[in-house]
Design an enzyme around this catalytic site. Structure first.
Site, short mmCIF file in Angstrom:
data_model
loop_
_atom_site.label_atom_id
_atom_site.label_comp_id
_atom_site.label_asym_id
_atom_site.label_seq_id
_atom_site.Cartn_x
_atom_site.Cartn_y
_atom_site.Cartn_z
N LYS A 107 1.47 -4.64 2.06
CA LYS A 107 2.72 -4.62 1.30
C LYS A 107 3.79 -4.17 2.27
O LYS A 107 3.88 -3.00 2.63
CB LYS A 107 2.65 -3.68 0.10
CG LYS A 107 3.79 -3.95 -0.89
CD LYS A 107 4.03 -2.83 -1.85
CE LYS A 107 5.15 -1.96 -1.34
NZ LYS A 107 5.68 -1.02 -2.33
N GLY A 168 11.66 4.39 -7.24
CA GLY A 168 11.62 5.72 -7.84
C GLY A 168 12.77 6.02 -8.78
O GLY A 168 12.89 7.14 -9.26
N ALA A 194 8.99 -1.87 -7.95
CA ALA A 194 9.93 -0.75 -7.97
C ALA A 194 10.97 -0.82 -9.08
O ALA A 194 11.50 -1.89 -9.38
CB ALA A 194 10.67 -0.61 -6.63
N ASN A 216 4.70 2.76 -9.45
CA ASN A 216 4.07 4.02 -9.07
C ASN A 216 4.71 5.19 -9.83
O ASN A 216 4.09 5.82 -10.68
CB ASN A 216 4.18 4.23 -7.55
CG ASN A 216 3.41 5.45 -7.06
OD1 ASN A 216 3.02 6.32 -7.81
ND2 ASN A 216 3.19 5.52 -5.78
#
Lengths: 265, 77
Positions: A107, A168, A194, A216
């Site tokens: 990635k 994030g 993301a 994530n």
């Protein structure tokens, strides 16, 4: 538990000829504990799990080797080049990752700006070309720009991974139009990477027709990561099915659902 | 690097960016064992060359001034 009906209702999902059983891919960073990470990954049903390459802690101040906790035979390990700010740095990390001996997939991240973590597209294209020539299967994290995505496909990426919003941030899908356009125009799979913050974000993202989502922080930073992971799994499936089902047209006027004939006089 | 430096009892290395000494004649395998590292769990770069063959760790004799990077997989997104 979930998604038992899905295999017959969904279409095959493959990247570079390799079939994957889940359209939801998850990261392994930022969890409060390894136990929490493992329960979230299990609940997510993900097959592809991302990891990062870092120096070992020689003084044992950190015992953070993920393979002490995550069984590599159970998952498809997708190493990233997170934290790399140039094509040279990213290709070095990619080669180190491949030398671990699991697979030749990467990635690819080449970050261009420290504050927003937005990608350096020129660096991405150079690194993609170089790594593809070395036999890597490059999945390139990029911004939600069609021309960048097309260039990455031309450079040899096996999948292009536009962001929903910055890494994030949890801001969700900021530009559905761009993501739809990228999906329409590319031949290789499009995996949104993301920015997804909660289940509705994942569902709306999948409704654009993309092939999958990688997330994530949405799991790791949820109050209950395993519950959020299950919610995301259901949302990815729901969004995928809604896309395949084809939504009704939007109308600016009401249309009655019940017959207008046969009303009492 | 002078010839006499090579024959000193210890050699100076840079391991993961930190200065480190190791007995002259040590192999990469010795260095990993000195840090209690399992060779199967790490990837090693020596003087910017990735060592893809782990069976060569015990035959690679480290040289004065050598730069070693020892990496592994950690959690990431």
């Amino acid at each position: 538990m979930a998604t038992t009906a899905l295999p017959s209702l969904d279409t095959q999902f493959a990247i570079a000829g390799r079939e994957f059983r889940s359209r939801l891919m998850v990261g392994t960073g930022k969890y409060a504990s390894n136990e929490e990470m493992l329960s979230a990954i299990e609940a997510s049903g993900a097959e592809v799990v991302t990891v990062a390459v870092r120096r070992v802690s020689l003084d044992r101040s950190r015992d953070d080797g993920i393979l002490h906790h995550l069984d590599p035979s159970q998952f498809f390990l997708l190493s990233n080049t997170a934290g790399c700010y140039s094509a040279d740095e990213a290709t070095r990390y990619a080669r180190l990752a491949r030398a671990a001996g699991f697979n030749e997939w990467i990635k690819l991240e080449v970050i261009g700006d420290q504050e927003t973590l937005l990608p350096d597209v020129a660096g991405l294209i150079d690194a993609t070309r170089e790594l593809a020539a070395e036999g890597f299967k490059v999945m390139a994290y990029t911004n939600d720009d069609l021309v960048s995505a097309l260039r990455l496909e031309d450079a040899g990426a096996v999948a292009v991974m536009p962001l929903a919003s910055p890494i994030g941030s949890g801001l969700g899908l900021l530009n559905p139009f761009s993501i739809r356009t990228i999906k329409h125009r590319l031949s290789v799979p499009v995996i949104v990477d993301a920015g997804v913050g909660t289940a509705s974000d994942a569902c709306v993202t999948m409704e654009q027709g993309v092939d999958g989502i990688l997330m994530n922080t949405a799991l790791a930073a949820a109050r209950d990561p395993a519950r959020m992971a299950m919610a995301m799994r259901l949302a990815v499936d729901a969004g995928r099915l809604a896309y395949l089902a084809g939504r009704m047209p939007r109308r600016e006027i009401a249309v009655p659902s019940s017959p207008t004939a046969g009303m009492l006089g | 690097m002078t010839h006499s430096a090579v024959q000193q009892a210890e050699i100076k290395l840079t391991v993961n960016g930190e200065p480190f000494t190791q007995p002259a004649g040590s192999t990469l395998g010795d260095l990993l064992r000195a840090h209690s590292l399992d060779a199967r769990m790490v990837v090693v770069e020596y003087n910017r060359q990735i060592l893809r063959d782990r069976t060569a760790y015990d035959t690679l004799v480290l040289a004065e001034g050598g730069a070693v990077e020892i990496v592994h997989f950690v959690g990431g997104g």
